[in-house]
Design an enzyme around this catalytic site. Structure first.
Site, mmCIF file in Angstrom:
data_model
loop_
_atom_site.group_PDB
_atom_site.id
_atom_site.type_symbol
_atom_site.label_atom_id
_atom_site.label_comp_id
_atom_site.label_asym_id
_atom_site.label_seq_id
_atom_site.Cartn_x
_atom_site.Cartn_y
_atom_site.Cartn_z
ATOM 1 N N LYS A 81 0.843 -1.200 0.000
ATOM 2 C CA LYS A 81 0.000 0.000 0.000
ATOM 3 C C LYS A 81 0.877 1.248 0.000
ATOM 4 C CE LYS A 81 -3.935 1.894 2.616
ATOM 5 N NZ LYS A 81 -4.886 1.598 3.719
ATOM 6 N N SER A 154 -9.879 2.675 1.652
ATOM 7 C CA SER A 154 -8.465 2.827 2.023
ATOM 8 C C SER A 154 -7.552 1.846 1.301
ATOM 9 C CB SER A 154 -8.272 2.753 3.531
ATOM 10 O OG SER A 154 -6.949 3.111 3.873
ATOM 11 N N SER A 178 -10.130 -1.208 7.026
ATOM 12 C CA SER A 178 -9.583 -1.041 5.677
ATOM 13 C C SER A 178 -8.697 -2.165 5.175
ATOM 14 C CB SER A 178 -8.831 0.297 5.583
ATOM 15 O OG SER A 178 -9.742 1.354 5.747
#
Length: 467
Positions: A81, A154, A178
């Site tokens: 991420k 997210s 998330s």
């Protein structure tokens, strides 16, 4: 690259690499080609790190050929991420003001994945600042199962890229759901570890006492392999727990026979649609058929802790953004800005009361676990919602509660959960369930998740290729 190879399990791929059936270099080049062909329609990646990925793959190929295999992740292409620092690529955290920011070092999670020999393909798209909405200058990831479906908030890029076969596993973060929401929305297995199990050093914050980092994969076995590489104490993060790091992969085949798994019918009935209830019922029956004992429990009232989560998270986020908000308010999207503005309404007395109520709720949940090993719950009350449906739900207090009722409480308690694909809507969108464990019980969660996946095939379903 064939779909069969792209959708193979991470552990399987690692084993085939170790057996010299697959070359990390060719595998990485194949996935980079697949990303170039397919991610233009899905927008899972914020940054593709092709040059460094190939270099890492070539190094892994040489090491493995020389008999220096590091473990199950060695040579396996993964992605992270875009809130995790990488010294060799920018980290934007979904924010326009951070585009171009390049850290001097890797986040601890990234460093540990690289130390395990993983190949980092790139940085995955996300909401602005890891909250609920996307900055208007950023592209929204597209759910590969259905372009109209919500990709999850997210960590949506992590969910999309992993579900579409554009990496073998990814890292997400979870402050209020998330990891769990995009795992459920994209048909994945995701682990939200115990708070502090995984170092947060080098990760942009949303809520410091709520944030957790964890793996998102296509199976519990794969998630266990990734989690094993990133857990443990970290001198760069004094909040990282010093408890011995579990080897979640070692005992994953232990099954669930004899485990007591709690269900909370009254809690589920508060706001779940029929698909969410059906997924929980199906998971309950599957786990019972594997030898688990199903025990009905009463779950504590979570309505106040949900309201407290919003206030606490807003204050913690405002603290993190203090250097740029409100001084650069015009550079923020409206959803994150409105959330940060909430912090101004909280007094020191309010925060004290929230802290006390949080401790009290944690104690009530601990008591609810007396006599059970794990708790089976929905991930969210709304199954397979559209983007428009989530926005509509967010406009009412009840809609927000139905979305967050089963996720936020476990950020407030800090407990670990595993999300498992367990059903589908009539439109074919995935529906997930979660198992919740006591603090530090990640190995048991992985074991139970793996057992469930030996008896079901929801995790083996693939989205149809984009036309």
């Amino acid at each position: 690259m064939s779909d069969d190879l792209a959708f193979a399990g991470l552990v399987e791929i690692g084993g085939r690499i170790a057996a010299r059936e697959l070359s990390p270099t060719e595998l990485t080049r194949g996935l980079l080609e697949r990303i170039a062909e397919r991610d233009g329609a899905l927008h899972g990646y914020e940054t593709v790190m092709a040059k460094s990925a190939v270099a890492e793959a070539e190094a892994a190929t040489r090491e493995i050929a020389a008999g220096r295999r590091r473990g199950p992740l060695h040579g396996v292409p993964l992605a992270v991420k875009d809130l995790l620092w990488t010294h060799d690529a920018p980290t934007a955290a979904g924010m326009a003001i951070h585009r171009g920011f390049r850290a001097a070092e890797d986040a601890t999670v990234v460093a540990r994945l690289r130390a395990a020999g993983a190949v980092i393909l790139g940085k995955l798209a996300m909401t602005e600042g890891a909250y609920a909405g996307y900055h208007p200058d950023m592209t929204v990831p597209v759910n590969p199962w259905d372009a109209e479906a919500w990709p999850g908030t997210s960590s949506s890029g992590s969910g999309v890229a992993t579900a579409a076969g554009l990496c073998y596993g990814s890292i997400g973060s979870d402050t209020g759901g998330s990891i769990r929401f995009p795992s459920a929305a994209n048909g994945l297995t995701g682990i939200k570890p115990t708070w502090g199990r995984v170092s947060r050093h080098g990760a942009f914050e949303l809520g410091a006492t709520l944030d957790t980092l964890g793996p998102m994969c296509r199976s519990a076995e794969d998630a266990a392999a990734m989690l094993g590489a990133i857990v443990g104490a970290d001198p760069k993060d004094p909040t990282a727990l010093r408890a011995p790091a579990p080897d979640c992969l070692a005992g994953i085949g232990g099954g669930v026979r004899g485990l007591r798994i709690g269900v909370a019918p009254a809690f589920v009935a508060l706001g779940c649609d029929a698909d969410a209830v059906a997924a929980v019922d199906g998971a309950r029956d599957a786990l019972s058929g594997l030898g688990a004992e199903i025990v009905e429990i009463a779950f504590p009232d979570a309505s106040q802790v949900l309201r407290d989560w919003f206030t606490l998270c807003a204050v913690e986020a405002a603290s993190f953004h203090a250097d740029s908000y409100p001084s650069r308010r015009s550079d923020y999207g409206s959803i994150l800005a409105t959330f940060l503005d909430m912090a101004g309404g909280a007094s020191a007395v309010d925060l004290h009361r929230i802290g006390v109520r949080r401790l009290e709720f944690r104690g009530r949940v601990e008591a609810a676990f007396d006599g059970i090993d794990l708790l089976l719950l929905p991930v969210q009350g709304l199954s397979g919602p559209t983007m428009a449906g989530v926005l509509e739900a967010a406009e009412s207090e009840r809609g927000i509660e139905n979305l967050l009722r089963y996720s936020c409480p476990f950020n407030m308690t800090g407990q670990p959960t595993i999300t498992l694909p367990a059903g589908a809507t009539a439109a074919g969108r995935p529906v997930g369930v979660q198992l919740v464990g006591r603090p530090l019980d990640e190995a048991l969660l992985c074991r139970a998740g793996h057992a469930f996946q030996t008896a079901t095939d929801w995790h083996r379903r693939r989205p149809a290729p984009a036309s």
